[in-house]
Scaffold this motif. Structure first.
Motif, PDB file in Angstrom:
ATOM      1  N   ARG A 327       4.570   2.195   4.203  1.00  0.00           N
ATOM      2  CA  ARG A 327       5.135   3.350   3.517  1.00  0.00           C
ATOM      3  C   ARG A 327       6.067   2.166   2.632  1.00  0.00           C
ATOM      4  O   ARG A 327       6.281   2.688   1.350  1.00  0.00           O
ATOM      5  CB  ARG A 327       5.920   4.488   4.329  1.00  0.00           C
ATOM      6  N   MET A 328       7.154   1.840   4.087  1.00  0.00           N
ATOM      7  CA  MET A 328       7.718   0.798   3.487  1.00  0.00           C
ATOM      8  C   MET A 328       7.228  -0.324   2.040  1.00  0.00           C
ATOM      9  O   MET A 328       7.666  -0.694   0.907  1.00  0.00           O
ATOM     10  CB  MET A 328       8.370  -0.052   4.219  1.00  0.00           C
ATOM     11  N   GLN A 329       5.732  -0.513   2.571  1.00  0.00           N
ATOM     12  CA  GLN A 329       5.315  -1.506   1.167  1.00  0.00           C
ATOM     13  C   GLN A 329       5.227  -1.075   0.193  1.00  0.00           C
ATOM     14  O   GLN A 329       5.337  -1.735  -0.997  1.00  0.00           O
ATOM     15  CB  GLN A 329       3.811  -2.070   1.993  1.00  0.00           C
ATOM     16  N   CYS A 330       4.546   0.339  -0.031  1.00  0.00           N
ATOM     17  CA  CYS A 330       4.280   0.958  -1.161  1.00  0.00           C
ATOM     18  C   CYS A 330       5.339   1.530  -1.592  1.00  0.00           C
ATOM     19  O   CYS A 330       4.871   1.730  -3.203  1.00  0.00           O
ATOM     20  CB  CYS A 330       3.475   1.752  -0.554  1.00  0.00           C
ATOM     21  N   GLN A 438       0.153   8.177   1.071  1.00  0.00           N
ATOM     22  CA  GLN A 438       0.606   9.277  -0.230  1.00  0.00           C
ATOM     23  C   GLN A 438       1.178   9.685  -0.230  1.00  0.00           C
ATOM     24  O   GLN A 438       2.154   9.354   0.772  1.00  0.00           O
ATOM     25  CB  GLN A 438      -0.977  10.214   0.779  1.00  0.00           C
ATOM     26  N   GLY A 439       1.907   9.463  -1.623  1.00  0.00           N
ATOM     27  CA  GLY A 439       2.858  10.109  -2.250  1.00  0.00           C
ATOM     28  C   GLY A 439       3.805   9.334  -2.444  1.00  0.00           C
ATOM     29  O   GLY A 439       5.206   9.638  -2.727  1.00  0.00           O
ATOM     30  N   GLN A 445      -0.944   9.889  -4.658  1.00  0.00           N
ATOM     31  CA  GLN A 445      -1.734  10.659  -4.661  1.00  0.00           C
ATOM     32  C   GLN A 445      -2.061  11.452  -3.338  1.00  0.00           C
ATOM     33  O   GLN A 445      -1.439  10.328  -2.678  1.00  0.00           O
ATOM     34  CB  GLN A 445      -3.165  10.508  -5.085  1.00  0.00           C
ATOM     35  N   SER A 446      -2.195  12.728  -3.337  1.00  0.00           N
ATOM     36  CA  SER A 446      -1.698  13.553  -1.556  1.00  0.00           C
ATOM     37  C   SER A 446      -2.749  14.013  -1.901  1.00  0.00           C
ATOM     38  O   SER A 446      -3.966  14.297  -2.270  1.00  0.00           O
ATOM     39  CB  SER A 446      -1.131  14.549  -2.060  1.00  0.00           C
ATOM     40  N   TYR A 447      -3.365  13.738   0.066  1.00  0.00           N
ATOM     41  CA  TYR A 447      -4.631  14.562   0.926  1.00  0.00           C
ATOM     42  C   TYR A 447      -4.197  15.550   1.446  1.00  0.00           C
ATOM     43  O   TYR A 447      -2.729  15.653   2.409  1.00  0.00           O
ATOM     44  CB  TYR A 447      -5.400  13.860   1.253  1.00  0.00           C
ATOM     45  N   THR A 448      -5.408  16.630   2.079  1.00  0.00           N
ATOM     46  CA  THR A 448      -5.033  17.120   2.924  1.00  0.00           C
ATOM     47  C   THR A 448      -5.651  17.481   3.884  1.00  0.00           C
ATOM     48  O   THR A 448      -4.750  17.534   5.101  1.00  0.00           O
ATOM     49  CB  THR A 448      -5.270  19.086   2.560  1.00  0.00           C
ATOM     50  N   ASP A 449      -6.333  16.073   4.657  1.00  0.00           N
ATOM     51  CA  ASP A 449      -7.298  15.533   5.865  1.00  0.00           C
ATOM     52  C   ASP A 449      -7.751  14.300   6.002  1.00  0.00           C
ATOM     53  O   ASP A 449      -7.906  14.070   4.197  1.00  0.00           O
ATOM     54  CB  ASP A 449      -7.684  16.551   6.618  1.00  0.00           C
ATOM     55  N   LEU A 450      -8.537  13.997   6.545  1.00  0.00           N
ATOM     56  CA  LEU A 450      -9.030  12.554   5.741  1.00  0.00           C
ATOM     57  C   LEU A 450      -9.983  13.112   5.587  1.00  0.00           C
ATOM     58  O   LEU A 450     -11.239  12.080   4.291  1.00  0.00           O
ATOM     59  CB  LEU A 450      -9.700  12.657   7.114  1.00  0.00           C
ATOM     60  N   GLY A 451     -11.046  14.294   5.256  1.00  0.00           N
ATOM     61  CA  GLY A 451     -12.234  14.326   4.484  1.00  0.00           C
ATOM     62  C   GLY A 451     -11.660  14.205   3.374  1.00  0.00           C
ATOM     63  O   GLY A 451     -13.028  14.190   2.616  1.00  0.00           O
TER      64      GLY A 451
END
Length: 499
Positions: A327-330, A438-439, A445-451
């Motif tokens: 996350r730091m890299q992003c 994510q975020g 983009q954001s995701y609710t789960d792996l699927g």
């Protein structure tokens, strides 16, 4: 129980001498004796303090060397003494000693060895685990006993001097390095630190590409490939990597390519230590379960399982630091924070958005992905290295410990095992990384789960999207894994750690 003939004894002694004389010099010095015992996998191969006594007992000319005639005379004398004692312990004269007979013999000598200690003494000589001690097993373990006055008491003392029995009753070879775990820790930590630092720029490029979800150039590349324009497709695919390098350079020059490497160094020592330490410990556990005395002889499946365990344990241990690094890299942008300030800002932002749980986002996927990767990587490396040393030993007619793989061979084997493992599990790692990132500024983009992450990635980018960043990842993996294994193997050799 028939004694062997003189001809059979002479043949056995001659064959034993040829195995011990690994250097084909016609005599044995202390190092030659050590290597010879390793070759025949004798329990004394690691009992350094006993080897000097053995040399002095056999070397009747006191020239510091064991000649064949001295060796033959010693073995024949030991055979006679050991035969007489074996016969006195074997009360029913069936040619085998069971545990009851051994206990009674010790009691007659005034020695109390009940429970675990008696069991370990018995099992130490019962090499084929059939529940009885044959004369061959008895002789092969005791034939190098340096004490000239052989008795059941001296035999038991010899056993105790060869192993250490702790208060819990666990037996270990007396010269087994008690700090071997620390040795593997240092070797693994050093290997990981060197390889991660050398390949940090590739890791930075990989993370940047993974976080990008725009696909226009990918679509153009596919269109060019469909028109059989391979040159145009290649140029378009190389474009994002070129742009990535330019963008990272603009954000802070050469230093930007090492963004997150401080965290890498912080996490790599425990990660590598735990991975290699757990791997070595699991190999030893599997050797016991499979009933083999040398961990080199465990099955390929046991090696792969040990590799998977090492990866899972290390991944779980360092996962929060891994997430913070990604996350730091992003979060790096032109004119933004750098160094420790960026780490602190990223940490606080993560904590506000989800507390401790956000540091473990994607952990199940990470563990699922790391098991096959580590199993393939470590298992394949061990299997290929063993195959090479075994073939080399057969070719040179020497022990495998004297036929170690050279640096170039280790680099080649490491590159093969690492690249295969990385390619197989890359889609899982990509999804895990996107869940972690994510975020952020680079991956909003954001995701609710792996699927959900898989569905959105596949919908936007197709199958190719699951392998985005694979090329720079492999460019990083090949030198990283090769260097890591090379440093690890060399460090183990330097510290005298057994494979």
């Amino acid at each position: 129980m028939d004694r062997e003939s003189q001809l059979a004894r002479n043949t056995r002694v001659q064959l034993l001498w040829e195995k011990l004389d690994t250097r084909k010099e016609g005599h044995l010095d202390l190092e030659g004796l050590r290597q010879g015992l390793k070759r025949i996998e004798h329990p004394l191969k690691d009992a350094e303090h006993v080897l000097q006594d053995i040399l002095h007992a056999i070397d009747t000319s006191k020239d510091g060397l064991i000649q064949f005639e001295e060796f033959k005379a010693f073995i024949e004398g030991a055979d006679r003494e050991l035969w007489n004692i074996f016969h006195s312990v074997d009360l029913d004269s069936n040619g085998k000693i069971d545990q009851t007979e051994l206990q009674e013999a010790l009691e007659r000598a005034g020695i109390t060895a009940n429970g675990e200690r008696l069991q370990q003494f018995f099992e130490f000589m019962d090499r084929n685990r059939d529940g009885v001690i044959s004369f061959e097993e008895w002789r092969d373990f005791l034939m190098f006993m340096p004490n000239p006055e052989t008795s059941i008491r001296t035999i038991y003392s010899y056993y105790l001097s060869t192993v250490n029995v702790n208060p819990e009753g666990d037996a270990l070879l007396s010269d087994e390095i008690n700090l071997q775990g620390l040795g593997y820790f240092l070797a693994g930590g050093l290997a990981g630190t060197v390889s991660r630092t050398v390949t940090a720029p590739f890791d930075r490029i990989k993370v940047y590409l993974i976080a990008q979800t725009n696909v226009p150039k990918a679509a153009k590349a596919i269109s060019a490939a469909a028109k059989a324009d391979a040159v145009a497709a290649t140029k378009i695919l190389v474009g994002p990597i070129k742009e990535c390098i330019q963008t990272i350079w603009r954000t802070g020059g050469l230093r930007s390519f090492f963004a997150g490497n401080g965290l890498n160094v912080l996490k790599v020592l425990p990660e590598s230590a735990i991975k290699f330490g757990s791997f070595e410990a699991t190999k030893r556990m599997m050797a016991r379960l499979e009933g083999v005395d040398n961990i080199r002889d465990i099955s390929p499946m046991a090696r792969f399982f040990a590799g998977g365990v090492g990866g899972v344990v290390s991944q779980f241990s360092i996962y929060p630091i891994d997430t913070l690094k990604f996350r730091m890299q992003c979060e790096m942008v032109e004119g933004g924070s750098r160094g420790n300030k960026l780490i602190n800002e990223t940490f606080r932002k993560m904590w506000r958005n989800g507390g401790i749980s956000i540091f473990y986002r994607g952990l199940p996927l990470g563990l699922i992905g790391v098991f096959p990767y580590s199993a393939i990587d470590l298992g394949t490396f061990e299997w290929l290295k063993r195959a090479y040393t075994k073939r080399k030993a057969n070719k040179l007619d020497c022990d495998e410990s004297d036929a170690q793989a050279g640096p170039l061979v280790v680099l080649g084997i490491g590159a093969t095992s690492g690249s295969v493992g990385a390619t197989v599990v890359y889609p899982l790692n990509l999804l895990r990384t996107r869940l972690q990132a994510q975020g952020t500024a680079a991956h909003p983009q954001s995701y609710t789960d792996l699927g959900d992450c898989f569905r959105k990635t596949y919908k936007r980018e197709g199958v190719r999207g699951l392998f985005k960043g694979l090329t720079p990842n492999l460019i990083k993996v090949i030198p990283a894994v090769s260097i890591s294994y090379l440093v690890y193997e060399q460090s183990k050799n330097f510290m005298g750690l057994r494979a």
